[in-house]
Design a protein around this motif. Structure first.
Motif, PDB file in Angstrom:
ATOM      1  N   PRO A  66       0.811  -1.159  -0.016  1.00 23.84           N
ATOM      2  CA  PRO A  66       0.017  -0.093   0.208  1.00 23.84           C
ATOM      3  C   PRO A  66       0.910   1.205   0.002  1.00 23.84           C
ATOM      4  O   PRO A  66       0.306   2.256   0.053  1.00 23.84           O
ATOM      5  N   LEU A  67       2.245   1.232  -0.188  1.00 20.97           N
ATOM      6  CA  LEU A  67       2.972   2.313   0.035  1.00 20.97           C
ATOM      7  C   LEU A  67       2.857   3.519  -0.966  1.00 20.97           C
ATOM      8  O   LEU A  67       2.767   4.526  -0.749  1.00 20.97           O
ATOM      9  N   PHE A  68       2.677   2.987  -2.272  1.00 19.50           N
ATOM     10  CA  PHE A  68       1.982   3.652  -3.088  1.00 19.50           C
ATOM     11  C   PHE A  68       0.870   4.042  -3.649  1.00 19.50           C
ATOM     12  O   PHE A  68       0.518   4.684  -4.875  1.00 19.50           O
ATOM     13  N   GLU A  69      -0.018   3.515  -2.839  1.00 20.97           N
ATOM     14  CA  GLU A  69      -1.542   3.781  -3.305  1.00 20.97           C
ATOM     15  C   GLU A  69      -2.170   4.997  -2.701  1.00 20.97           C
ATOM     16  O   GLU A  69      -1.666   5.716  -1.882  1.00 20.97           O
ATOM     17  N   LEU A  70      -2.955   5.528  -3.634  1.00 22.26           N
ATOM     18  CA  LEU A  70      -3.663   6.955  -3.159  1.00 22.26           C
ATOM     19  C   LEU A  70      -5.009   6.810  -3.073  1.00 22.26           C
ATOM     20  O   LEU A  70      -5.585   5.924  -3.659  1.00 22.26           O
ATOM     21  N   PRO A  71      -5.784   7.455  -2.021  1.00 20.13           N
ATOM     22  CA  PRO A  71      -5.096   8.295  -1.107  1.00 20.13           C
ATOM     23  C   PRO A  71      -4.135   7.506  -0.221  1.00 20.13           C
ATOM     24  O   PRO A  71      -4.397   6.477  -0.029  1.00 20.13           O
ATOM     25  N   PHE A  72      -3.081   8.017   0.261  1.00 17.05           N
ATOM     26  CA  PHE A  72      -2.148   7.600   1.467  1.00 17.05           C
ATOM     27  C   PHE A  72      -2.711   7.234   2.586  1.00 17.05           C
ATOM     28  O   PHE A  72      -3.507   8.320   3.023  1.00 17.05           O
ATOM     29  N   GLN A  73      -2.851   6.156   3.199  1.00 18.85           N
ATOM     30  CA  GLN A  73      -3.714   5.653   4.311  1.00 18.85           C
ATOM     31  C   GLN A  73      -2.282   5.163   5.367  1.00 18.85           C
ATOM     32  O   GLN A  73      -1.873   4.211   5.333  1.00 18.85           O
ATOM     33  N   PRO A  74      -1.953   6.296   6.278  1.00 15.39           N
ATOM     34  CA  PRO A  74      -0.815   5.954   7.281  1.00 15.39           C
ATOM     35  C   PRO A  74      -1.139   4.743   8.156  1.00 15.39           C
ATOM     36  O   PRO A  74      -0.092   3.968   8.094  1.00 15.39           O
ATOM     37  N   ARG A  75      -2.282   4.434   8.574  1.00 16.35           N
ATOM     38  CA  ARG A  75      -2.390   3.321   9.451  1.00 16.35           C
ATOM     39  C   ARG A  75      -2.229   1.972   8.520  1.00 16.35           C
ATOM     40  O   ARG A  75      -1.599   1.137   9.168  1.00 16.35           O
ATOM     41  N   VAL A  76      -2.753   1.948   7.185  1.00 16.55           N
ATOM     42  CA  VAL A  76      -2.647   0.622   6.356  1.00 16.55           C
ATOM     43  C   VAL A  76      -1.095   0.446   6.102  1.00 16.55           C
ATOM     44  O   VAL A  76      -0.574  -0.536   6.178  1.00 16.55           O
ATOM     45  N   VAL A  77      -0.360   1.585   5.984  1.00 13.42           N
ATOM     46  CA  VAL A  77       0.997   1.476   5.424  1.00 13.42           C
ATOM     47  C   VAL A  77       1.716   1.023   6.645  1.00 13.42           C
ATOM     48  O   VAL A  77       2.502   0.049   6.693  1.00 13.42           O
ATOM     49  N   LEU A  78       1.483   1.455   7.952  1.00 10.50           N
ATOM     50  CA  LEU A  78       2.333   1.054   9.058  1.00 10.50           C
ATOM     51  C   LEU A  78       1.829  -0.365   9.340  1.00 10.50           C
ATOM     52  O   LEU A  78       2.910  -1.166   9.908  1.00 10.50           O
ATOM     53  N   ASN A  79       0.947  -0.828   9.483  1.00 11.22           N
ATOM     54  CA  ASN A  79       0.473  -2.078   9.612  1.00 11.22           C
ATOM     55  C   ASN A  79       1.016  -3.208   8.389  1.00 11.22           C
ATOM     56  O   ASN A  79       1.715  -4.266   8.888  1.00 11.22           O
ATOM     57  N   TRP A  80       1.119  -2.548   7.076  1.00 11.09           N
ATOM     58  CA  TRP A  80       1.795  -3.463   6.426  1.00 11.09           C
ATOM     59  C   TRP A  80       3.573  -3.554   6.467  1.00 11.09           C
ATOM     60  O   TRP A  80       4.241  -4.546   6.230  1.00 11.09           O
ATOM     61  N   ILE A  81       4.046  -2.466   6.950  1.00 18.13           N
ATOM     62  CA  ILE A  81       5.493  -2.465   7.395  1.00 18.13           C
ATOM     63  C   ILE A  81       5.610  -3.182   8.540  1.00 18.13           C
ATOM     64  O   ILE A  81       6.844  -4.034   8.521  1.00 18.13           O
ATOM     65  N   PHE A  82       4.906  -2.966   9.649  1.00 18.41           N
ATOM     66  CA  PHE A  82       5.431  -3.570  10.867  1.00 18.41           C
ATOM     67  C   PHE A  82       4.533  -4.795  11.126  1.00 18.41           C
ATOM     68  O   PHE A  82       4.847  -5.549  12.316  1.00 18.41           O
ATOM     69  N   GLY A  83       3.375  -5.357  10.526  1.00 16.39           N
ATOM     70  CA  GLY A  83       2.614  -6.307  10.893  1.00 16.39           C
ATOM     71  C   GLY A  83       3.199  -7.609  10.423  1.00 16.39           C
ATOM     72  O   GLY A  83       4.018  -7.751   9.115  1.00 16.39           O
ATOM     73  N   TRP A  84       2.809  -8.910  10.727  1.00 13.67           N
ATOM     74  CA  TRP A  84       3.341 -10.249  10.610  1.00 13.67           C
ATOM     75  C   TRP A  84       2.968 -10.387   8.890  1.00 13.67           C
ATOM     76  O   TRP A  84       1.972 -10.225   8.668  1.00 13.67           O
ATOM     77  N   GLY A  85       3.963 -10.804   8.180  1.00 11.26           N
ATOM     78  CA  GLY A  85       3.589 -11.266   6.859  1.00 11.26           C
ATOM     79  C   GLY A  85       3.617  -9.961   5.997  1.00 11.26           C
ATOM     80  O   GLY A  85       3.396  -9.956   4.700  1.00 11.26           O
ATOM     81  N   GLY A  86       4.190  -8.734   6.586  1.00 10.58           N
ATOM     82  CA  GLY A  86       4.233  -7.573   5.678  1.00 10.58           C
ATOM     83  C   GLY A  86       5.614  -7.176   5.056  1.00 10.58           C
ATOM     84  O   GLY A  86       6.400  -8.185   4.904  1.00 10.58           O
ATOM     85  N   TYR A  87       6.096  -6.095   5.341  1.00 11.55           N
ATOM     86  CA  TYR A  87       7.397  -5.765   4.532  1.00 11.55           C
ATOM     87  C   TYR A  87       8.575  -6.040   5.600  1.00 11.55           C
ATOM     88  O   TYR A  87       9.632  -6.660   4.969  1.00 11.55           O
ATOM     89  N   LEU A  88       8.565  -5.917   7.022  1.00 12.49           N
ATOM     90  CA  LEU A  88       9.432  -6.418   7.669  1.00 12.49           C
ATOM     91  C   LEU A  88       9.721  -7.883   8.243  1.00 12.49           C
ATOM     92  O   LEU A  88      10.621  -8.527   7.990  1.00 12.49           O
ATOM     93  N   TRP A  89       8.499  -8.308   8.652  1.00  9.39           N
ATOM     94  CA  TRP A  89       8.180  -9.629   9.128  1.00  9.39           C
ATOM     95  C   TRP A  89       7.825 -10.536   8.179  1.00  9.39           C
ATOM     96  O   TRP A  89       6.763 -10.403   7.871  1.00  9.39           O
ATOM     97  N   PRO A  90       8.286 -12.030   8.339  1.00 15.78           N
ATOM     98  CA  PRO A  90       9.322 -12.157   8.940  1.00 15.78           C
ATOM     99  C   PRO A  90      10.604 -12.359   8.111  1.00 15.78           C
ATOM    100  O   PRO A  90      11.846 -12.204   8.426  1.00 15.78           O
ATOM    101  N   TYR A  91      10.513 -12.048   6.825  1.00 14.99           N
ATOM    102  CA  TYR A  91      11.806 -12.550   5.659  1.00 14.99           C
ATOM    103  C   TYR A  91      12.706 -11.364   6.037  1.00 14.99           C
ATOM    104  O   TYR A  91      13.931 -11.698   6.149  1.00 14.99           O
ATOM    105  N   ASN A  92      12.237 -10.133   5.629  1.00 18.33           N
ATOM    106  CA  ASN A  92      13.540  -8.934   5.343  1.00 18.33           C
ATOM    107  C   ASN A  92      14.253  -8.975   6.555  1.00 18.33           C
ATOM    108  O   ASN A  92      15.514  -8.580   6.745  1.00 18.33           O
ATOM    109  N   LEU A  93      13.492  -8.988   7.890  1.00 16.11           N
ATOM    110  CA  LEU A  93      14.144  -8.726   9.118  1.00 16.11           C
ATOM    111  C   LEU A  93      15.205 -10.034   9.424  1.00 16.11           C
ATOM    112  O   LEU A  93      16.249  -9.583   9.881  1.00 16.11           O
ATOM    113  N   PHE A  94      14.892 -11.035   8.961  1.00 15.72           N
ATOM    114  CA  PHE A  94      15.835 -12.274   9.200  1.00 15.72           C
ATOM    115  C   PHE A  94      16.884 -12.029   8.199  1.00 15.72           C
ATOM    116  O   PHE A  94      18.105 -12.268   8.605  1.00 15.72           O
TER     117      PHE A  94
END
Length: 341
Positions: A25-53
Motif C-alpha cells: 500500500p505504500l504507493f496507493e492513493l489516497p495515502f493511508q498511514p495506518r494501513v501502511v504502518l500495519n503493512w510495514i510492521f505487521g506479520w507477513g508484511g514488509y519487515l516480518w518475517p523475511y526481510n528482518l531475518f
C-alpha cells in the motif's frame, strides 16, 4: 491444517489460494498511514518475517564470518575462497531446509502445493535429466561464484577507499534507513532486469534456463544462466556509487541470495503444526513461471500493476492476461503479413 479452508484444487489437482495476490500500500492513493504502518510492521508484511531475518543474517555474517577489511585490501585466493565456501554453506542450509522438508521428507505431501507433480527426474531440458540436480549445479557453480565475485570486489573497494562509505558512529540513522529501503530498490532493479531478459533473444539464450522450471522448487530460485546471475547480483553496484556502510552491502547481497528460496518453493505454506504455518508469499511468482509474462516483480513497489503485467490469481486477471496476449499476437501476425506482402 486443512488446505481446503484456504483454497481449492481443480480437477487436475492444481491448488489455488482463495486469497488474491496484493501489492503493497505504500504507493496507493489516497495515502493511508495506518494501513501502511500495519503493512510495514505487521506479520507477513514488509519487515516480518523475511526481510528482518535476512537483515539479521547479513549483520551476523558481516560481524563474525567476514575477513577484516585490512585482510581484503589485497586480492588473495585464501579469503576469496573462504567467502565462496561460506556463501555455499549459507545456500546449502537455507535452500536445503526448504528442499529437505518439502521435497525429500515430503512432510506435508502436496498439501498447499500449487502443482501436484514433483520435480522432473527424466526431462531432457535439465542436466542429467534431473530438475533438482540441474538447479543445484547452476546455483552453486554459477550463482555462488558470481555472487562471491561481486562481494569480493565490493569489500576490496571498501577496504581501499575506492568507494564512498559512512561510519556507524557518525551516521546510524542513515545506515538503518538505507537498510529499510534496500528491498524496495531490489524490486525496482529486479523488475528492470527481469523485463530485459524477457526480450526474445535474451529469453531464448539466457532466461529460458530458469524458466525450464515450470514447476519450481526451492533450488529453482538460483538456477540461472551466468549472464542472468551477472545481471541479478549487479544490484550491489548501488553501494559502489551511493555512500553506505559495508553492513548495507552485506544485507543487500544476502537478500539477493536468500530470498529466491521461499519465492520458489511451489508451496503456499510450509506447515509447522496443526494450526500454524509459514506463508511463502510465492504465489505471485509461481504465476510468473506458469504464464511467463506476468508478475515480473513482487509487489512492494507495484510496478506490474503500473505497467499492466499484474496477475492476482483471479478469473478477471486471467481474462485480462488472455486479452493482452491475443492483442499482442494479432499485432505480430499483422507485422508478419505486412512483411510478406
Amino acid at each position: 491444517m486443512d488446505e481446503s479452508a484456504y483454497g481449492i484444487r481443480d480437477r487436475r489437482g492444481h491448488w489455488t489460494p482463495n486469497k488474491r495476490v496484493k501489492t503493497g500500500p505504500l504507493f496507493e492513493l489516497p495515502f493511508q498511514p495506518r494501513v501502511v504502518l500495519n503493512w510495514i510492521f505487521g506479520w507477513g508484511g514488509y519487515l516480518w518475517p523475511y526481510n528482518l531475518f535476512y537483515a539479521l543474517v547479513g549483520v551476523g555474517i558481516w560481524l563474525w564470518l567476514t575477513p577484516s577489511l585490512e585482510t581484503m585490501q589485497t586480492f588473495e585466493p585464501g579469503w576469496i575462497a573462504f567467502l565462496w565456501v561460506r556463501n555455499a554453506g549459507l545456500i546449502l542450509l537455507w535452500f536445503g531446509a526448504f528442499h529437505l522438508r518439502l521435497y525429500m521428507q515430503r512432510a506435508q505431501g502436496t498439501q498447499f502445493k500449487y502443482n501436484p507433480s514433483w520435480p522432473s527426474v527424466d526431462n531432457d531440458a535439465f542436466l542429467f535429466k534431473s530438475q533438482n540436480i540441474d538447479n543445484m549445479i547452476w546455483a552453486f557453480g554459477s550463482g555462488v561464484t558470481i555472487w562471491t565475485a561481486y562481494e569480493a570486489l565490493t569489500w576490496w573497494f571498501f577496504a581501499n577507499g575506492y568507494i564512498p562509505w559512512v561510519s556507524w558512529v557518525d551516521h546510524p540513522v542513515y545506515i538503518v534507513a538505507f537498510m529499510l529501503v534496500i528491498p524496495l530498490f531490489r524490486e525496482v532493479h529486479f523488475y528492470l532486469v527481469h523485463r530485459l531478459i524477457h526480450v526474445p533473444v535474451l529469453y531464448k539464450y539466457v532466461h529460458s534456463l530458469h524458466h525450464n522450471n515450470v514447476n519450481p522448487g526451492p533450488w529453482s530460485g538460483l538456477s540461472m544462466h551466468p549472464i542472468e546471475h551477472l545481471l541479478y547480483f549487479s544490484g550491489v553496484i548501488l553501494h559502489w556509487i551511493v555512500p553506505s556502510h559495508p553492513i548495507n552491502a552485506m544485507y543487500h547481497l544476502v537478500h539477493l541470495a536468500m530470498s529466491p528460496a521461499p519465492g520458489h518453493t511451489g508451496f503456499d505454506k510450509v506447515v509447522a503444526g496443526e494450526d500454524s504455518a509459514l506463508d511463502t508469499h510465492c504465489f505471485a511468482h509461481y504465476l510468473h513461471h506458469k504464464y511467463f509474462e506476468v508478475n515480473y516483480a513482487d509487489g512492494g513497489v507495484p510496478l506490474d500493476r503500473w505497467f499492466g503485467t499484474f496477475h492476482d490469481g483471479s478469473k478477471e486477471a486471467q481474462e485480462r492476461m488472455n486479452t493482452r496476449f491475443k492483442a499482442r499476437n494479432a499485432k505480430r501476425r499483422a507485422r508478419m503479413e505486412a512483411q510478406k506482402a
